[in-house]
Structure formats: C-alpha cells, structure tokens
Write an enzyme that holds these catalytic residues in place. Structure first.
Site, PDB file in Angstrom:
ATOM      1  N   HIS A  60      -2.816  16.698  12.770  1.00 34.82           N
ATOM      2  CA  HIS A  60      -3.214  15.378  12.273  1.00 34.82           C
ATOM      3  C   HIS A  60      -2.126  14.792  11.373  1.00 34.82           C
ATOM      4  O   HIS A  60      -1.373  15.528  10.728  1.00 34.82           O
ATOM      5  CB  HIS A  60      -4.524  15.476  11.493  1.00 34.82           C
ATOM      6  CG  HIS A  60      -5.708  15.812  12.337  1.00 34.82           C
ATOM      7  ND1 HIS A  60      -6.383  14.868  13.075  1.00 34.82           N
ATOM      8  CD2 HIS A  60      -6.334  16.993  12.576  1.00 34.82           C
ATOM      9  CE1 HIS A  60      -7.385  15.442  13.719  1.00 34.82           C
ATOM     10  NE2 HIS A  60      -7.368  16.741  13.443  1.00 34.82           N
ATOM     11  N   THR A  62       9.034  24.851  11.325  1.00 34.42           N
ATOM     12  CA  THR A  62       8.764  23.411  11.336  1.00 34.42           C
ATOM     13  C   THR A  62       9.841  22.617  12.071  1.00 34.42           C
ATOM     14  O   THR A  62       9.701  21.418  12.276  1.00 34.42           O
ATOM     15  CB  THR A  62       8.653  22.864   9.902  1.00 34.42           C
ATOM     16  OG1 THR A  62       9.891  23.100   9.225  1.00 34.42           O
ATOM     17  CG2 THR A  62       7.521  23.544   9.145  1.00 34.42           C
TER      18      THR A  62
END
Length: 201
Positions: free
Chosen positions: A119, A166
């Site tokens: 999200h 990441t």
C-alpha cells in the site's frame, strides 16, 4: 406517463446490473477463499510430490529438482515461475500478485518472504501497487529475509539473515541490514547444484 415508465425501466435495468455485479463479487470472494484454503492446506501436507502437484495444478511453474518445504504460504501461484534445483525453505511466503521469477540453483533458508504488493502510505485512499520480483541463478537468501516489490537479486548475490531488500542487489554482492546494504562480495566461481539436496518434509 411515458417518461415515468422509461425511468422505471432504466432503474430496473440498473438494479439488475447492480445485483449481478454484487453476485459476481461474492462468487469471486468465495473462489478466492477456496483457493487460499487449498494452498494453505498444501503447505502442511507431509509429501513433496503432493505439495508440488497441487501448486502446479494451481498454475505455478516449478522446474526439475526443486524442493518446496512445508508451511509455505503461496498467493496467486499462476504468477510464479521457479527454475531447476531450487530449495525453498520452511515457512516461506511467495506473494505472486505482482509476479515472481526465480532462477536455477537458488537457495531460500527458513522464513524467506517475497512481497510483490504493498500500500501507498501517503495515498488518501491507501491504494495498492504491485511490482515484480526477479531472483537470478545461484542467489542465496538467508533466514528471515524480506524482499519488497519491484526488486531484483542478481546472479550469485547473498542476502544476509534478517535483511530487508528494498532495491536491486548487484551480482555476487553480499547485502545485510534494514534496508539491505552491500557489505561484501561473494566468490564468482559457483559450480554447485542443489539437485543432490535431500528433501525433508
């Protein structure tokens, strides 16, 4: 009077369309729940052959000599491609919503999580986005590592225990930490095959 009848007809059609839409959404939720139950149940079957058979039946592409240990959590297996001689450790999460591609002779230790959807924390509507994960040949993801969407782990790279990936990991680099950073380099002469790996439940 004619106008009123036309409006009633339009309202009836809209109402029928809305009912059909709600029915299709309900069916989709039930089918998703059934798929989730089957995939969760498969992770607890104490037999490699049956587990992989169910995953393949649900759309996952699994190469020869690949082992998927127990208690794995798989989402949208039709978007997951796994190469040959891969070892997926106990308690892995393979989130196929954004797509996962795993090469050959890749090793996952216990509890590796691959997330391809997330999200947006700054979006007023908390919208979700997806991103593909690609893991190339001879990569090694150690225990309790997490890989986030839209990242790749190149050939021979190592992700140390507990790291959170990441961004892309270059070839043969060793990364560690949160977020994962390069801390070393791996030997480039990799000849092993995980096909001789003896599977356990």
């Amino acid at each position: 009077m004619i106008y009123d009848r036309k409006m009633e007809t339009v309202k009836t059609r809209l109402s029928n369309h809305e009912r059909l839409y709600r029915f299709s959404c309900t069916c989709h939720r039930y089918l998703s729940a059934i798929e989730w139950f089957i995939l969760t149940f498969a992770g607890y079957i104490p037999c490699q052959t049956i587990r992989k058979g169910i995953y393949r039946m649900m759309g996952m592409k699994i190469g020869k000599g690949t082992v998927i240990f127990g208690k794995a959590e798989v989402r949208m297996p039709g978007n997951i491609v796994i190469g040959n001689n891969v070892a997926i450790g106990h308690g892995a999460i393979l989130d196929g919503r954004g797509g996962i591609e795993i090469g050959n002779n890749v090793n996952f230790s216990t509890g590796v999580w691959l997330w391809t959807a997330q999200h947006d924390v700054n979006d007023p509507y908390f919208s979700m986005s997806t991103g593909r994960i690609v893991i190339e040949d001879y990569a090694w993801l150690s225990c309790r590592t997490t890989v986030l969407p839209d990242t790749s782990i190149a050939r021979g790279a190592v992700v140390a225990a507990g790291a959170v990936v990441t961004k892309d990991v270059p070839p043969f680099k060793i990364v560690a930490g949160v977020p994962a950073q390069v801390i070393g380099e791996r030997n480039r002469d990799l000849r092993y095959r995980l096909e001789d790996f003896t599977p356990m439940i």
